[in-house]
Design an enzyme around this catalytic site. Structure first.
Site, PDB file in Angstrom:
ATOM      1  N   PRO A 169      -2.901   0.586  19.001  1.00 42.38           N
ATOM      2  CA  PRO A 169      -2.716   0.069  17.638  1.00 42.38           C
ATOM      3  C   PRO A 169      -2.949   1.082  16.513  1.00 42.38           C
ATOM      4  O   PRO A 169      -2.664   0.788  15.355  1.00 42.38           O
ATOM      5  CB  PRO A 169      -3.728  -1.083  17.541  1.00 42.38           C
ATOM      6  N   TYR A 228      -8.891   5.298   7.922  1.00 42.02           N
ATOM      7  CA  TYR A 228      -8.918   5.674   9.338  1.00 42.02           C
ATOM      8  C   TYR A 228     -10.006   6.732   9.504  1.00 42.02           C
ATOM      9  O   TYR A 228      -9.976   7.762   8.824  1.00 42.02           O
ATOM     10  CB  TYR A 228      -7.565   6.247   9.779  1.00 42.02           C
ATOM     11  N   TYR A 250       4.150   7.063   9.646  1.00 46.51           N
ATOM     12  CA  TYR A 250       3.362   5.854   9.384  1.00 46.51           C
ATOM     13  C   TYR A 250       4.199   4.790   8.670  1.00 46.51           C
ATOM     14  O   TYR A 250       4.147   3.617   9.027  1.00 46.51           O
ATOM     15  CB  TYR A 250       2.115   6.201   8.561  1.00 46.51           C
ATOM     16  N   HIS A 307       0.842  -1.205   0.000  1.00 48.27           N
ATOM     17  CA  HIS A 307       0.000   0.000   0.000  1.00 48.27           C
ATOM     18  C   HIS A 307       0.876   1.254   0.000  1.00 48.27           C
ATOM     19  O   HIS A 307       1.752   1.399   0.836  1.00 48.27           O
ATOM     20  CB  HIS A 307      -0.898   0.030   1.247  1.00 48.27           C
ATOM     21  N   LYS A 320       2.221   0.200  14.995  1.00 48.67           N
ATOM     22  CA  LYS A 320       3.659   0.176  15.280  1.00 48.67           C
ATOM     23  C   LYS A 320       4.137  -1.011  16.132  1.00 48.67           C
ATOM     24  O   LYS A 320       5.344  -1.285  16.189  1.00 48.67           O
ATOM     25  CB  LYS A 320       4.068   1.474  16.002  1.00 48.67           C
TER      26      LYS A 320
HETATM   27  P1  RFL Z   1       3.225 -11.412  21.805  1.00 47.09           P
HETATM   28  O1  RFL Z   1       2.686 -11.523  20.429  1.00 47.09           O
HETATM   29  O2  RFL Z   1       2.304 -11.080  22.897  1.00 47.09           O
HETATM   30  O3  RFL Z   1       3.934 -12.813  22.124  1.00 47.09           O
HETATM   31  C1  RFL Z   1       4.427 -13.128  23.421  1.00 47.09           C
HETATM   32  C2  RFL Z   1       4.450 -14.645  23.573  1.00 47.09           C
HETATM   33  O4  RFL Z   1       4.945 -14.968  24.876  1.00 47.09           O
HETATM   34  C3  RFL Z   1       4.136 -15.987  25.426  1.00 47.09           C
HETATM   35  N1  RFL Z   1       4.243 -15.943  26.892  1.00 47.09           N
HETATM   36  C4  RFL Z   1       4.990 -16.793  27.622  1.00 47.09           C
HETATM   37  N2  RFL Z   1       5.783 -17.810  27.250  1.00 47.09           N
HETATM   38  C5  RFL Z   1       6.399 -18.489  28.258  1.00 47.09           C
HETATM   39  N3  RFL Z   1       6.261 -18.178  29.578  1.00 47.09           N
HETATM   40  C6  RFL Z   1       5.468 -17.172  29.981  1.00 47.09           C
HETATM   41  N4  RFL Z   1       5.333 -16.869  31.269  1.00 47.09           N
HETATM   42  C7  RFL Z   1       4.800 -16.415  28.974  1.00 47.09           C
HETATM   43  N5  RFL Z   1       3.964 -15.360  29.008  1.00 47.09           N
HETATM   44  C8  RFL Z   1       3.631 -15.084  27.738  1.00 47.09           C
HETATM   45  C9  RFL Z   1       2.750 -15.698  24.896  1.00 47.09           C
HETATM   46  O5  RFL Z   1       1.926 -16.853  24.927  1.00 47.09           O
HETATM   47  C10 RFL Z   1       3.063 -15.240  23.475  1.00 47.09           C
HETATM   48  O6  RFL Z   1       3.064 -16.317  22.555  1.00 47.09           O
HETATM   49  O7  RFL Z   1       4.429 -10.375  21.875  1.00 47.09           O
HETATM   50  P2  RFL Z   1       5.560 -10.027  20.796  1.00 47.09           P
HETATM   51  O8  RFL Z   1       6.154 -11.297  20.233  1.00 47.09           O
HETATM   52  O9  RFL Z   1       6.445  -9.040  21.425  1.00 47.09           O
HETATM   53  O10 RFL Z   1       4.789  -9.377  19.563  1.00 47.09           O
HETATM   54  C11 RFL Z   1       4.163  -8.125  19.706  1.00 47.09           C
HETATM   55  C12 RFL Z   1       2.957  -8.013  18.775  1.00 47.09           C
HETATM   56  O11 RFL Z   1       2.139  -9.143  18.974  1.00 47.09           O
HETATM   57  C13 RFL Z   1       2.161  -6.727  19.010  1.00 47.09           C
HETATM   58  O12 RFL Z   1       3.011  -5.635  19.237  1.00 47.09           O
HETATM   59  C14 RFL Z   1       1.244  -6.363  17.810  1.00 47.09           C
HETATM   60  O13 RFL Z   1       0.259  -7.344  17.627  1.00 47.09           O
HETATM   61  C15 RFL Z   1       0.575  -4.992  18.017  1.00 47.09           C
HETATM   62  N6  RFL Z   1      -0.397  -4.654  16.976  1.00 47.09           N
HETATM   63  C16 RFL Z   1       0.019  -4.129  15.756  1.00 47.09           C
HETATM   64  N7  RFL Z   1       1.336  -3.965  15.495  1.00 47.09           N
HETATM   65  C17 RFL Z   1       1.753  -3.515  14.252  1.00 47.09           C
HETATM   66  O14 RFL Z   1       2.973  -3.361  14.056  1.00 47.09           O
HETATM   67  N8  RFL Z   1       0.870  -3.216  13.241  1.00 47.09           N
HETATM   68  C18 RFL Z   1      -0.482  -3.353  13.423  1.00 47.09           C
HETATM   69  O15 RFL Z   1      -1.232  -3.142  12.469  1.00 47.09           O
HETATM   70  C19 RFL Z   1      -0.952  -3.791  14.720  1.00 47.09           C
HETATM   71  N9  RFL Z   1      -2.269  -3.956  14.963  1.00 47.09           N
HETATM   72  C20 RFL Z   1      -1.766  -4.830  17.204  1.00 47.09           C
HETATM   73  C21 RFL Z   1      -2.688  -4.455  16.167  1.00 47.09           C
HETATM   74  C22 RFL Z   1      -2.254  -5.357  18.410  1.00 47.09           C
HETATM   75  C23 RFL Z   1      -3.610  -5.509  18.605  1.00 47.09           C
HETATM   76  N10 RFL Z   1      -4.028  -6.076  19.840  1.00 47.09           N
HETATM   77  C24 RFL Z   1      -5.002  -7.078  19.965  1.00 47.09           C
HETATM   78  C25 RFL Z   1      -3.282  -5.792  21.027  1.00 47.09           C
HETATM   79  C26 RFL Z   1      -4.047  -4.610  16.357  1.00 47.09           C
HETATM   80  C27 RFL Z   1      -4.518  -5.096  17.578  1.00 47.09           C
HETATM   81  C28 RFL Z   1      -6.008  -5.186  17.741  1.00 47.09           C
HETATM   82  C1  PHB Z   2      -5.049  -4.407  11.251  1.00 49.84           C
HETATM   83  O1  PHB Z   2      -5.220  -4.689  10.054  1.00 49.84           O
HETATM   84  O2  PHB Z   2      -5.281  -5.238  12.148  1.00 49.84           O
HETATM   85  C2  PHB Z   2      -4.594  -3.047  11.637  1.00 49.84           C
HETATM   86  C3  PHB Z   2      -4.194  -2.171  10.639  1.00 49.84           C
HETATM   87  C4  PHB Z   2      -3.783  -0.898  10.982  1.00 49.84           C
HETATM   88  C5  PHB Z   2      -3.764  -0.508  12.312  1.00 49.84           C
HETATM   89  C6  PHB Z   2      -4.140  -1.400  13.300  1.00 49.84           C
HETATM   90  C7  PHB Z   2      -4.561  -2.684  12.964  1.00 49.84           C
HETATM   91  O3  PHB Z   2      -3.392   0.757  12.626  1.00 49.84           O
END
Ligand code: RFL
Ligand code: PHB
Length: 394
Positions: free
Chosen positions: A293, A201, A385, A72, A297
């Site tokens: 989110p 957005y 972004y 994109h 980032k």
């Molecule tokens: P995670 O993915 O939480 O993984 C951590 C892992 O550790 C395990 N764990 C343990 N293992 C052993 N012993 C323990 N005591 C433990 N405790 C926990 C867990 O089971 C898990 O498997 O962290 P990590 O790897 O640092 O990754 C981070 C990302 O997941 C997170 O930053 C992103 O998902 C955030 N995020 C977004 N980031 C982007 O860059 N672009 C996006 O578009 C974006 N959209 C989002 C998002 C996060 C969202 N939510 C639900 C918070 C959209 C949403 C809705």
């Molecule tokens: C997503 O597709 O889950 C998503 C995209 C952009 C954002 C957050 C989440 O800023």
């Protein structure tokens, strides 16, 4: 069992660090609390910066992303009922983002890890980290009713916001900065074509909304909801109805609805831990910081953290130098605070805050109007972004 680096957590941070270390010939074992199926069932990020794409390519897991991911070059800002495109590609001199789900990234990393025959212990319970302030750290855990110990040179805390690594640091050795937002995001995944070919957005008097996607046939939509709302409060029909009300007339007409295949509510928070190093233990990804989110980032910061951490370990083992591990925390925190600021600002600009009244909406609309009409304003949002360059400010 013995290894050089014990990685706690098999989310994107832990798995990507594992691949980076494997490529450098450094031995690592991953200990994960959940099953692989559970890890893959969490629907989260969708937008990858070029820096993240580059790291995934570097470790050799980028083929499917380049085949199936969507490049994109812009996104729409919708306010006062009208859409305006931010042409990121033009404003940043040719940069884009990659729309490719976190689930797919995780899948590709898991496949690469098992193809290389590397050890991941899934469904480990009572994981505990010990002696990271001394020369010989250890990790203990239970698996299938048996107690295990992993000795190592370093521990990488990649265990997310609710993990055990940050929680094991003595309170006096750590500072935490936190802001919790007074609303959440209700997300829905559906096998319907996206309403638009790029992301939208939405700032609306009814609250924020986001139209995202995973492919040409799978959509991801979000609605700002009160923190008290539960998934059960929202039928699919109610979700689509509310989304329609927050969109412009053309998008409303194009919106294709269908049954949800996933629905969840996520709280929004800004959170940073300082420092990110405690002796021989390092925090990376959500274990050390959380962004709301809105700026997309979180996963991208996780990727740069583990890139820096892998460089630090490579310098330690190959060059016998502590320089990388000594500067890890400071180097990461610079990038983290920049992304935190952008995510907080964009969140503040796009959401309704309880009790702030109509004037807050007017201020937001005036700022959005400025941003889209000013080349400098539009560029500011675009360059943040797509992600600031790794050497920004140096
Ligand atoms: P995670 O993915 O939480 O993984 C951590 C892992 O550790 C395990 N764990 C343990 N293992 C052993 N012993 C323990 N005591 C433990 N405790 C926990 C867990 O089971 C898990 O498997 O962290 P990590 O790897 O640092 O990754 C981070 C990302 O997941 C997170 O930053 C992103 O998902 C955030 N995020 C977004 N980031 C982007 O860059 N672009 C996006 O578009 C974006 N959209 C989002 C998002 C996060 C969202 N939510 C639900 C918070 C959209 C949403 C809705
Ligand atoms: C997503 O597709 O889950 C998503 C995209 C952009 C954002 C957050 C989440 O800023």
């Amino acid at each position: 069992m013995r290894t050089q680096v014990a990685i706690i957590g098999a989310g994107p941070s832990g798995l990507l660090l594992g691949q980076l270390l494997h490529k450098a010939g450094i031995d690592a074992v991953i200990i994960e609390r959940q099953s692989p199926e559970y890890v893959l069932s969490r629907i989260r990020a969708g937008v990858l910066e070029q820096v993240t794409v580059d790291v995934l390519d570097e470790v050799g897991v980028g083929q499917r992303m380049h085949r199936e991911g969507l490049v994109h070059g812009g996104f729409d800002l919708l306010f006062k009922g009208e859409r305006h495109r931010i042409d990121m590609n033009r404003l940043t001199g040719g940069k884009n983002v990659m729309v490719y789900g976190q689930t797919e990234v995780t899948h590709d990393l898991m496949d690469a890890r098992s193809a290389a025959g590397l050890t991941t212990v899934y469904e480990a319970s009572n994981v505990a980290v010990h002696d990271f302030d001394a020369d010989h750290p250890r990790v203990t855990y239970e698996k299938d009713g048996q107690q295990h110990e992993l000795t190592c040179d370093f521990i990488a805390g990649c265990d997310g916001f609710h993990g055990v690594c940050r929680a094991s640091v003595p309170r006096g050795a750590i500072r935490e900065f936190e802001k919790v937002y007074p609303f959440g995001w209700l997300g829905i995944l559906s096998d319907t074509p996206p309403v638009h070919h790029e992301l939208i957005y939405v700032n609306s008097p009814r609250g924020f909304a986001l139209c995202s996607q995973r492919s040409h046939t799978r959509s991801r939509y979000y609605l700002q909801v009160p923190l008290t709302d539960k998934v059960e409060d929202w039928s699919d029909e109610a979700f689509w109805q509310e989304l329609r009300l927050r969109l412009d007339p053309a998008a409303r007409e194009h919106l294709v609805t269908g049954p949800s295949i996933e629905k969840s509510v996520a709280p929004l928070r800004s959170f940073v831990t300082e420092p990110l190093r405690f002796g021989r233990m390092f925090l990376a990804g959500d274990a050390g910081h959380i962004v709301p989110p809105t700026g997309a980032k979180g996963l991208n910061l996780a990727a740069t953290d583990v890139k820096y951490l892998s460089q630090a370990f490579i310098e330690f083992y190959a060059d016998r130098s502590d320089a990388g591990i000594d500067s890890y925390s400071e180097r990461c925190l610079k990038r983290i605070w920049r992304a935190e600021r952008f995510s907080w600002w964009f969140t503040s600009l796009m959401h309704r805050f309880p009790g702030e009244g109509e004037i807050a909406q007017k201020f937001q609309e005036a700022e959005l109007d400025y941003l889209i009409h000013s080349e400098a304003g539009a560029r500011t949002i675009a360059e943040n972004y797509v992600g600031l360059p790794l050497d920004f400010g140096r």
